[in-house]
Write an enzyme that holds these catalytic residues in place. Structure first.
Site, PDB file in Angstrom:
ATOM      1  N   SER A  20      -3.229  10.046   2.615  1.00  0.00           N
ATOM      2  CA  SER A  20      -2.955   9.653   3.832  1.00  0.00           C
ATOM      3  C   SER A  20      -1.997   8.832   4.110  1.00  0.00           C
ATOM      4  O   SER A  20      -1.401   8.003   3.103  1.00  0.00           O
ATOM      5  CB  SER A  20      -4.599   8.727   4.145  1.00  0.00           C
ATOM      6  N   SER A  69       5.775  -1.007   3.827  1.00  0.00           N
ATOM      7  CA  SER A  69       4.964  -2.013   4.205  1.00  0.00           C
ATOM      8  C   SER A  69       4.560  -1.704   5.618  1.00  0.00           C
ATOM      9  O   SER A  69       4.918  -2.306   6.500  1.00  0.00           O
ATOM     10  CB  SER A  69       5.579  -3.185   4.030  1.00  0.00           C
ATOM     11  N   LEU A  72      -0.562  -0.195   8.372  1.00  0.00           N
ATOM     12  CA  LEU A  72      -1.404   0.559   8.992  1.00  0.00           C
ATOM     13  C   LEU A  72      -1.138   0.884  10.456  1.00  0.00           C
ATOM     14  O   LEU A  72      -2.332   0.685  11.216  1.00  0.00           O
ATOM     15  CB  LEU A  72      -3.002   0.152   8.909  1.00  0.00           C
ATOM     16  N   ASN A 126     -10.530   3.491   3.502  1.00  0.00           N
ATOM     17  CA  ASN A 126      -9.439   2.793   3.059  1.00  0.00           C
ATOM     18  C   ASN A 126      -9.565   1.453   2.762  1.00  0.00           C
ATOM     19  O   ASN A 126      -9.754   0.678   3.517  1.00  0.00           O
ATOM     20  CB  ASN A 126      -8.259   3.020   3.878  1.00  0.00           C
ATOM     21  N   CYS A 129      -5.504  -1.098   1.355  1.00  0.00           N
ATOM     22  CA  CYS A 129      -4.175  -1.079   1.759  1.00  0.00           C
ATOM     23  C   CYS A 129      -3.655  -2.466   1.696  1.00  0.00           C
ATOM     24  O   CYS A 129      -3.905  -3.350   1.861  1.00  0.00           O
ATOM     25  CB  CYS A 129      -4.209  -0.985   3.363  1.00  0.00           C
ATOM     26  N   LYS A 164     -11.419   5.176  -1.440  1.00  0.00           N
ATOM     27  CA  LYS A 164     -10.019   4.990  -1.921  1.00  0.00           C
ATOM     28  C   LYS A 164      -9.748   3.769  -2.410  1.00  0.00           C
ATOM     29  O   LYS A 164      -9.713   2.659  -1.554  1.00  0.00           O
ATOM     30  CB  LYS A 164      -8.941   5.506  -0.893  1.00  0.00           C
ATOM     31  N   GLY A 216       5.169   7.053  -5.890  1.00  0.00           N
ATOM     32  CA  GLY A 216       6.147   7.674  -6.350  1.00  0.00           C
ATOM     33  C   GLY A 216       5.711   7.637  -8.012  1.00  0.00           C
ATOM     34  O   GLY A 216       4.757   7.103  -8.463  1.00  0.00           O
TER      35      GLY A 216
HETATM   36  C1  FMN Z   1       5.004   5.857   3.633  1.00  0.00           C
HETATM   37  C2  FMN Z   1       3.448   5.225   3.163  1.00  0.00           C
HETATM   38  C3  FMN Z   1       2.203   5.272   4.087  1.00  0.00           C
HETATM   39  C4  FMN Z   1       0.981   5.087   3.478  1.00  0.00           C
HETATM   40  N1  FMN Z   1       0.044   4.888   4.164  1.00  0.00           N
HETATM   41  C5  FMN Z   1      -1.110   5.277   3.860  1.00  0.00           C
HETATM   42  C6  FMN Z   1      -2.310   4.935   4.895  1.00  0.00           C
HETATM   43  O1  FMN Z   1      -2.144   4.895   6.278  1.00  0.00           O
HETATM   44  N2  FMN Z   1      -3.696   4.873   4.337  1.00  0.00           N
HETATM   45  C7  FMN Z   1      -3.789   5.016   2.930  1.00  0.00           C
HETATM   46  O2  FMN Z   1      -4.928   4.956   2.679  1.00  0.00           O
HETATM   47  N3  FMN Z   1      -2.951   5.269   1.929  1.00  0.00           N
HETATM   48  C8  FMN Z   1      -1.622   5.162   2.391  1.00  0.00           C
HETATM   49  N4  FMN Z   1      -0.454   5.267   1.805  1.00  0.00           N
HETATM   50  C9  FMN Z   1      -0.718   5.401   0.332  1.00  0.00           C
HETATM   51  C10 FMN Z   1      -0.808   6.817  -0.246  1.00  0.00           C
HETATM   52  O3  FMN Z   1      -1.685   7.660   0.311  1.00  0.00           O
HETATM   53  C11 FMN Z   1      -0.948   7.122  -1.839  1.00  0.00           C
HETATM   54  O4  FMN Z   1      -2.160   6.591  -1.987  1.00  0.00           O
HETATM   55  C12 FMN Z   1       0.246   6.088  -2.536  1.00  0.00           C
HETATM   56  O5  FMN Z   1       1.338   6.656  -1.515  1.00  0.00           O
HETATM   57  C13 FMN Z   1       0.364   6.932  -4.120  1.00  0.00           C
HETATM   58  O6  FMN Z   1       0.644   8.411  -3.755  1.00  0.00           O
HETATM   59  P1  FMN Z   1       2.336   8.945  -4.001  1.00  0.00           P
HETATM   60  O7  FMN Z   1       2.458   8.228  -5.439  1.00  0.00           O
HETATM   61  O8  FMN Z   1       1.938  10.283  -4.249  1.00  0.00           O
HETATM   62  O9  FMN Z   1       2.884   8.354  -2.869  1.00  0.00           O
HETATM   63  C14 FMN Z   1       0.749   5.334   2.174  1.00  0.00           C
HETATM   64  C15 FMN Z   1       1.838   5.499   1.410  1.00  0.00           C
HETATM   65  C16 FMN Z   1       3.194   5.652   1.717  1.00  0.00           C
HETATM   66  C17 FMN Z   1       4.377   5.896   0.759  1.00  0.00           C
END
Ligand code: FMN
Length: 306
Positions: A20, A69, A72, A126, A129, A164, A216
């Site tokens: 997400s 940051s 949401l 969620n 966050c 989550k 990441g």
């Molecule tokens: C730019 C960005 C925006 C995100 N926005 C949300 C969000 O709106 N809702 C949510 O549940 N997680 C959000 N996340 C978290 C990701 O869904 C994920 O849990 C987290 O980035 C770890 O995965 P990754 O290492 O593959 O990025 C966001 C992450 C990033 C990098």
């Protein structure tokens, strides 16, 4: 050979989905590839009311990932229902709506609304966050609040509920178990780690919000451990997320105990990564003579092979 997996009552044709917030509502990606190749479509977090998000700068690239940051930012439920849902319902047969609220009532409101739409097949709550002051991670770090949200949504929502969780706790297995006991059908592990970056030249925090969420490849070993620990603690399926940028990284999560995986930051690096991961998993399963990918779920707990 099959990549089919079950998340509660949901049957997915393969275990690969976007995380997400890193894939918009799917519309930005639909011209790159056929979204139906994925196991499910998970959309950006929706809240009851529109949110502008935090002040910029909101995203910064790290040596091995990102810090964000966003806070949401989203157009709110009404706009989503009127303008976005009609456009995205044809993109995938398994649409998972990720929701957040500033109170238990807001989660219940959104769950009630979501229930009215046949095309929404499951909810991802969620509670994790790190970038919002009200609600957000506070719910995912407060055991009582977490239990209240999950059980209140469970009372009224009949389809699968995925919770989550945040990694920003001392022992994530306690939160995993509490979610399961309150009626969750699955867990998504994990959201971002809170972090901070300093602009040395200007001697001030780099992000407008000071703090952000780290994602990441940098967070992958911690995420893997959390999936590994929670696999032992709960019996509901786990969706693993955190730093997946290759086939091997996805396999690590599955071997640690994940039934499915989500890809976040890597979508920003390579918009074609998700469908390629599906193809690579297909080849891997074929070459390994596995009957089903889920035979690998948690295999390291059984001592691996050979
Ligand atoms: C730019 C960005 C925006 C995100 N926005 C949300 C969000 O709106 N809702 C949510 O549940 N997680 C959000 N996340 C978290 C990701 O869904 C994920 O849990 C987290 O980035 C770890 O995965 P990754 O290492 O593959 O990025 C966001 C992450 C990033 C990098």
């Amino acid at each position: 050979m099959s990549l089919m997996v079950n998340i509660g009552e949901l049957t997915l044709k393969n275990p690969v989905m976007p995380a997400s917030g890193t894939f918009g509502f799917g519309l930005e990606f639909k011209d790159f590839f056929d979204l139906k190749k994925l196991g499910a479509l998970v959309v950006k977090t929706i809240t009851k009311n529109p949110r502008l998000g935090n002040v910029p700068p909101r995203v910064f690239e790290l040596s091995s990932g990102l810090i964000n940051s966003i806070g949401l930012a989203n157009p709110g439920w009404e706009y989503f229902r009127e303008k976005i849902l009609p456009q995205i319902k044809a993109l995938h047969e398994v649409l998972i709506l990720n929701i957040a609220g500033e109170s238990v009532e807001e989660f219940v409101f959104l769950a009630n609304e979501a229930q009215k739409f046949e095309e929404i097949k499951a909810l991802e709550l969620n509670v994790s966050c790190p970038n919002v002051k009200k609600g957000g991670m506070a719910f995912g770090t407060d055991l009582e609040a977490l239990k209240q949200i999950v059980s209140a949504v469970r009372k009224i929502y009949r389809k699968p509920i995925i919770v989550k969780l945040t990694p920003n706790v001392t022992d994530i297995t306690i939160f995993a178990k509490a979610s399961e006991n309150a009626g969750a059908d699955a867990l998504t592990l994990i959201n971002t780690f809170t972090g901070m970056v300093i602009d040395v030249k200007n001697k001030k925090p780099l992000l407008g919000n000071f703090y952000g969420g780290v994602s990441g490849p940098a967070i992958r070993p911690m995420a893997i451990k959390m999936v590994y620990d929670c696999f032992k603690a709960v019996s509901i399926p786990i969706i693993g997320v955190g730093g997946i940028d290759s086939l091997d990284a996805a396999l690590e999560f599955i071997m640690a105990g994940a039934t499915a995986v989500q890809v976040g930051s890597q979508n920003l690096v390579d918009p074609g990564f998700l469908p390629r991961l599906v193809e690579q998993l297909e080849l891997y399963v074929k070459d390994s003579a596995l009957g089903n990918i889920s035979e690998l779920t948690g295999i390291v707990h059984r001592g691996g092979e050979g």
